[in-house]
Design an enzyme around this catalytic site. Sequence first.
Site, mmCIF file in Angstrom:
data_model
loop_
_atom_site.group_PDB
_atom_site.id
_atom_site.type_symbol
_atom_site.label_atom_id
_atom_site.label_comp_id
_atom_site.label_asym_id
_atom_site.label_seq_id
_atom_site.Cartn_x
_atom_site.Cartn_y
_atom_site.Cartn_z
ATOM 1 N N SER A 114 16.723 20.545 46.023
ATOM 2 C CA SER A 114 17.602 21.608 46.507
ATOM 3 C C SER A 114 19.065 21.233 46.533
ATOM 4 O O SER A 114 19.932 22.116 46.525
ATOM 5 C CB SER A 114 17.173 22.031 47.913
ATOM 6 O OG SER A 114 17.268 20.937 48.816
ATOM 7 N N HIS A 137 12.571 16.510 51.185
ATOM 8 C CA HIS A 137 13.149 17.363 52.223
ATOM 9 C C HIS A 137 12.876 16.832 53.633
ATOM 10 O O HIS A 137 11.880 16.167 53.888
ATOM 11 C CB HIS A 137 12.566 18.772 52.093
ATOM 12 C CG HIS A 137 13.309 19.818 52.837
ATOM 13 N ND1 HIS A 137 12.981 20.194 54.126
ATOM 14 C CD2 HIS A 137 14.388 20.572 52.492
ATOM 15 C CE1 HIS A 137 13.811 21.133 54.534
ATOM 16 N NE2 HIS A 137 14.679 21.387 53.569
ATOM 17 N N HIS A 155 12.280 25.674 45.519
ATOM 18 C CA HIS A 155 13.432 26.172 44.763
ATOM 19 C C HIS A 155 13.099 26.491 43.310
ATOM 20 O O HIS A 155 13.977 26.932 42.563
ATOM 21 C CB HIS A 155 14.568 25.155 44.843
ATOM 22 C CG HIS A 155 15.129 25.020 46.218
ATOM 23 N ND1 HIS A 155 16.156 25.807 46.698
ATOM 24 C CD2 HIS A 155 14.765 24.211 47.248
ATOM 25 C CE1 HIS A 155 16.417 25.478 47.952
ATOM 26 N NE2 HIS A 155 15.587 24.521 48.307
ATOM 27 N N ASP A 198 6.375 20.395 46.327
ATOM 28 C CA ASP A 198 7.107 21.454 47.021
ATOM 29 C C ASP A 198 7.887 22.245 45.977
ATOM 30 O O ASP A 198 8.859 21.759 45.402
ATOM 31 C CB ASP A 198 8.050 20.829 48.048
ATOM 32 C CG ASP A 198 8.709 21.860 48.955
ATOM 33 O OD1 ASP A 198 8.792 23.041 48.546
ATOM 34 O OD2 ASP A 198 9.155 21.495 50.050
ATOM 35 N N GLU A 225 9.438 17.093 45.332
ATOM 36 C CA GLU A 225 9.870 18.472 45.137
ATOM 37 C C GLU A 225 9.912 18.737 43.639
ATOM 38 O O GLU A 225 10.265 17.858 42.851
ATOM 39 C CB GLU A 225 11.251 18.699 45.753
ATOM 40 C CG GLU A 225 11.283 18.526 47.257
ATOM 41 C CD GLU A 225 12.662 18.736 47.849
ATOM 42 O OE1 GLU A 225 13.405 19.611 47.336
ATOM 43 O OE2 GLU A 225 13.009 18.026 48.804
ATOM 44 N N ASN A 264 19.964 31.195 48.548
ATOM 45 C CA ASN A 264 18.814 30.860 47.719
ATOM 46 C C ASN A 264 18.099 32.119 47.221
ATOM 47 O O ASN A 264 16.927 32.073 46.852
ATOM 48 C CB ASN A 264 17.823 30.000 48.509
ATOM 49 C CG ASN A 264 18.428 28.691 48.961
ATOM 50 O OD1 ASN A 264 19.203 28.073 48.234
ATOM 51 N ND2 ASN A 264 18.086 28.253 50.162
ATOM 52 N N LYS A 269 13.159 32.257 49.483
ATOM 53 C CA LYS A 269 14.208 31.965 48.492
ATOM 54 C C LYS A 269 14.100 33.001 47.376
ATOM 55 O O LYS A 269 14.498 34.140 47.572
ATOM 56 C CB LYS A 269 14.079 30.527 48.027
ATOM 57 C CG LYS A 269 14.303 29.548 49.193
ATOM 58 C CD LYS A 269 14.109 28.127 48.818
ATOM 59 C CE LYS A 269 14.438 27.201 49.997
ATOM 60 N NZ LYS A 269 13.507 27.340 51.140
#
Length: 379
Positions: free
Chosen positions: A171, A121, A199, A196, A167, A34, A229
């Site tokens: 991910s 997640h 990423h 979130d 998110e 990541n 990440k």
Amino acid sequence: MTGFARHERALDALKTRGRYRQLAPRAGHDFASNDYLGLAGSDLMRQAAGDALARGVPVGAGGSRLLRGNASEHVLLETEAAAFFGTEATLFMGGGFNANLAIFSTLPQQGDLVLHDALIHASTHDGMRLGRAERRSFAHNDVDACRQEIETWRAAGGRGQIWIAVEALYSMEGDIAPLSDLSDLAQLEDAVLVVDEAHSTGVFGKMGRGLAHEIAPLPNVLSLHTCGKALGVSGALICGQSVLIETLVNKARAFIFATAPSPLNAALVRAALRDLQDNPERRAQVWVGIHHAWAEAERLCGLTGFQSQIMPVIIGDDKATMQVAAALQEQGHDIRGIRPPTVPRGTSRLRISITPNTSSNVITRAFGDLVPLIQGVFA
């Protein structure tokens, strides 16, 4: 026979189903990390570490933030991050998993409802389990389904605060949440939107502020930016209204009883945030690589529909997925197979991550090497 026969049987069952996991050393070209901006092993971060140590920044915190572990680097980072992400306050924690534990075990109260995307997640699920609010899921990226769950809950007598957990960039799917529509729904329903950005931080948004950067300053938005990440270090920044940050400081067990992150680590995150502001060329070059990967995936494999640096290739069967991944690894491509429970049953996949650590020529070769393997699976 040991006293752990049940554990041994469970591990054997994982092996039989193609779901056994084991640690493997780094090898081959990086399609698995990541490290989206290539900062983790960069000269920039090495220099920042040397500079921080030279000015006396300690390596260890020595205690929790509420004891003697609250170093000046933590405070400086939180002040700078709040300004960068446009929120009233931020809280620096040791990692994204602990940050989600803190958020969802602490902020939603008894009588509240946490509505979460079906693909949220695992850390959010664990946080919700520790909390006292009711929790329900809605279909992935489906705003109408989220709205219907709210209506159903209220029709049944629900009167507490609603928290919508998503998110920004998923991910394992590599797809993007409809944040504008979710924000509108949250405003209409007087709900809190928790985003979130793990990423998307560093890759998306003006100066890498993430996909939620335009709505982050709103009082009913709480965002999470992980630092392990694209930012190349470790830790997490919870960004939002001061009252929510203060509540976490006072009530979140995952914060109160944890040793503070390394002050040196905080200094490195500060350096990464400065680089996002001062070096737009880094992000621009990242997107060159991403667009090249999209084009080659389509040209060589007929794969389309990608939205980000995360490119999932769905195989379906667990064992077949791991066989394809192993074959690619033997050819020098560090591409990993992802299986349940990380992804839903029947959707085992290759998770291909595009970073500056891998050249365009290698990207082309990887998708070329993938072609006969995919054909073999679906023949």
